[in-house]
Scaffold this active site. Structure first.
Site, short mmCIF file in Angstrom:
data_model
loop_
_atom_site.label_atom_id
_atom_site.label_comp_id
_atom_site.label_asym_id
_atom_site.label_seq_id
_atom_site.Cartn_x
_atom_site.Cartn_y
_atom_site.Cartn_z
N PHE A 155 0.80 -1.16 -0.08
CA PHE A 155 -0.05 -0.06 0.12
C PHE A 155 0.81 1.31 0.26
O PHE A 155 1.82 1.49 0.76
CB PHE A 155 -0.85 -0.02 1.47
CG PHE A 155 -2.14 1.15 1.24
CD1 PHE A 155 -3.07 0.84 0.44
CD2 PHE A 155 -1.92 2.15 2.01
CE1 PHE A 155 -3.77 1.71 0.25
CE2 PHE A 155 -2.72 3.11 2.00
CZ PHE A 155 -4.00 3.04 1.32
N ASP A 224 2.83 -5.48 8.26
CA ASP A 224 1.51 -4.54 8.38
C ASP A 224 0.37 -5.46 8.15
O ASP A 224 0.40 -6.51 7.35
CB ASP A 224 1.69 -3.88 7.09
CG ASP A 224 0.37 -3.04 6.88
OD1 ASP A 224 -0.76 -3.29 7.26
OD2 ASP A 224 0.39 -1.80 6.21
N TYR A 249 -10.67 -0.70 11.38
CA TYR A 249 -11.64 -0.44 10.75
C TYR A 249 -12.10 -1.45 9.77
O TYR A 249 -12.92 -1.20 9.06
CB TYR A 249 -11.55 1.13 10.27
CG TYR A 249 -10.55 1.53 9.50
CD1 TYR A 249 -10.54 1.08 7.96
CD2 TYR A 249 -9.61 2.27 9.99
CE1 TYR A 249 -9.35 1.30 7.42
CE2 TYR A 249 -8.36 2.48 9.35
CZ TYR A 249 -8.32 2.13 7.94
OH TYR A 249 -7.35 2.54 7.19
N LYS A 250 -11.11 -2.18 9.39
CA LYS A 250 -11.53 -3.30 8.28
C LYS A 250 -12.38 -4.42 9.20
O LYS A 250 -13.49 -4.31 9.28
CB LYS A 250 -10.29 -3.85 7.45
CG LYS A 250 -9.69 -2.58 6.99
CD LYS A 250 -8.46 -3.25 6.01
CE LYS A 250 -7.56 -2.04 5.68
NZ LYS A 250 -8.23 -1.08 4.56
N ARG A 398 -12.57 -5.82 -6.35
CA ARG A 398 -12.16 -6.36 -4.95
C ARG A 398 -13.34 -6.85 -4.31
O ARG A 398 -14.45 -5.85 -4.22
CB ARG A 398 -11.39 -5.54 -4.23
CG ARG A 398 -9.70 -5.15 -4.77
CD ARG A 398 -9.06 -4.73 -3.52
NE ARG A 398 -9.85 -3.69 -2.64
CZ ARG A 398 -9.17 -3.33 -1.50
NH1 ARG A 398 -8.07 -3.64 -1.11
NH2 ARG A 398 -9.99 -2.55 -0.84
#
Length: 432
Positions: A155, A224, A249-250, A398
């Site tokens: 990312f 990560d 938050y995922k 996705r």
């Protein structure tokens, strides 16, 4: 495809949902009658959270006010909530602190990892009773460990932060494809920053093997976990990871912008030297002394005043994990993604999409990424029809599968609607 075959897949989906031990968890979330497959970007809202947040706002803040730092446990929330996350990533208590963003925590971890590699005494041991992190070799200052390896497919923020950390510590960045990390390791390697699951493709990287290789090279491993925590077993302690960061938050459903977390292995805590030594991580934070003395333990990862409202929203959201086995979540995740890929193959005309997510379970996270030449209009129409995923430009659709609230009927419906949308989109260039 015949209607009989479609009916067979739908019937199978219903049977799988009926036998799913995690199916009752779905009732804990605020969901509509659509199919939500974007929990790998933002998890769904647990239904009980608004009432808990109302209490934080009206009673803890509105009535108790400043007293809540003690009486409501606000001051210790970063470590207490960290201990709630710990079992989800395979960590013992006392090694995770919650606060700040993922980006800020990556900065802390990479700089602190570089400083561990610089220690003239070699720093704390990587393995109990084993060789030290650095084995007393040369530091970056004398031409020794002057490289920070970073996942070239990462990312973007991870790369930006690592590059800044390299400038700050006098090192250079070496972008490496995760498949090439082993060959790139050497006596110049100080820190390796890797993603556990690739955010585009959903590829799961070999955390145990790569961590061992990093240690064998005398370097520090930073992981990560944004796309793996809450979706699959991580086992940080078992695999002797040095430092790790992740968002909440995922798959942890903490809410938009909920605070991230930092894992510092117990063996490194005494030497952990944060590049952001705020008053909250001081051994005597209310002493207000001009000199900085770091606190003991994971508290060293704190910086400034915690974001209490967001932090306690996360605390409430974590209740949905009570009694849930991460192993059961992983088993369902693999079954869901297998079934979705089977339905896509059955429903979608050949050549319109191709999976870039590995077929092998050992290499798959909890999402399916499909290459599609018309990704933007296709995803837009999917969302219009109630199937919510997302895309990564230019050509990747996705679909995130969150086992706590996504079912097999959702997977079948998503594949069926995808086929119907593709039938309406011309598709000038078939997927490669």
């Amino acid at each position: 495809m015949s209607e009989t075959s479609r009916d067979a897949l739908r019937e199978r989906a219903l049977k799988l949902d009926a036998a799913d031990p995690l199916a009752p968890q779905r009732e804990l979330f605020a969901l509509d009658d659509g199919v939500y497959l974007d929990g790998n970007s933002l998890g769904a809202l647990p239904l009980h959270v608004p009432d808990r947040v109302r209490d934080v706002l009206t009673r803890q803040w509105g009535e108790l006010r400043i007293r809540s730092w003690d009486e409501s446990g606000w001051w210790t929330a970063p470590e207490r909530i960290g201990d709630r996350i710990a079992p989800l990533v395979g960590a013992a208590a006392g090694q995770i602190v919650v606060g700040d963003s993922t980006s800020v925590n990556i900065f802390k971890a990479v700089v602190a990892g570089s400083r561990l590699a610089d220690r003239p005494d070699g720093g704390p041991s990587v393995h109990d009773g084993g060789p030290s992190v650095h084995d007393g070799g040369p530091s970056a200052r004398d031409g020794g460990r002057d490289e920070i390896l970073v996942d070239a497919t990462t990312f973007p923020t991870d790369g930006y932060i690592a590059a800044s950390a390299a400038r700050l510590t006098g090192r250079r960045i070496v972008p490496v494809d995760p498949a090439e990390v082993r060959a790139a390791l050497g006596p110049r390697t100080a820190v390796v920053l890797l993603n556990h699951v690739d955010y585009r493709s959903g590829r799961l990287h070999d955390l145990p093997g790569l961590t061992a290789d990093v240690h064998a090279a005398g370097a520090i491993a930073v992981w990560d976990l944004c796309h793996s925590a809450g979706a699959l077993p991580v086992a940080l302690d078992e695999h002797q990871v040095d430092l790790a960061v992740g968002c909440t938050y995922k798959y942890l459903n903490g809410g938009p912008g909920s605070p991230a977390y930092l894992y510092v292995a117990q063996r490194h805590q005494a030497a952990f030297d944060s590049p952001l030594p705020g008053w909250n991580s001081h051994a005597d934070p209310f002493g207000m002394t001009p000199d900085y003395t770091p606190a003991d333990g994971s508290v060293r990862g704190r910086v400034g005043t915690p974001d209490i409202v967001s932090m306690l929203t996360l605390d409430a959201a974590l209740d949905v994990w009570d009694g849930v086995s991460v192993a059961a979540v992983r088993a369902k995740s693999l079954a869901l993604t297998d079934f979705f890929l089977e339905c896509v193959e059955a429903y979608v005309p050949p050549g319109r999409v191709s999976s870039v997510t590995p077929a092998a379970h050992a290499e798959r996270g909890s999402q399916v990424a499909l290459r599609c030449a018309d990704a933007e209009p296709v995803m837009r129409r999917l969302i219009e029809r109630g199937v919510v995923g997302d895309l990564r430009r230019p050509d990747v659709l996705r679909f995130g599968f969150t086992p706590l609230y996504v079912g097999f009927a959702d997977a079948e419906r998503a594949a069926r609607v995808l086929a119907e949308v593709l039938a309406d989109v011309p598709g000038e260039n078939p997927a490669a």
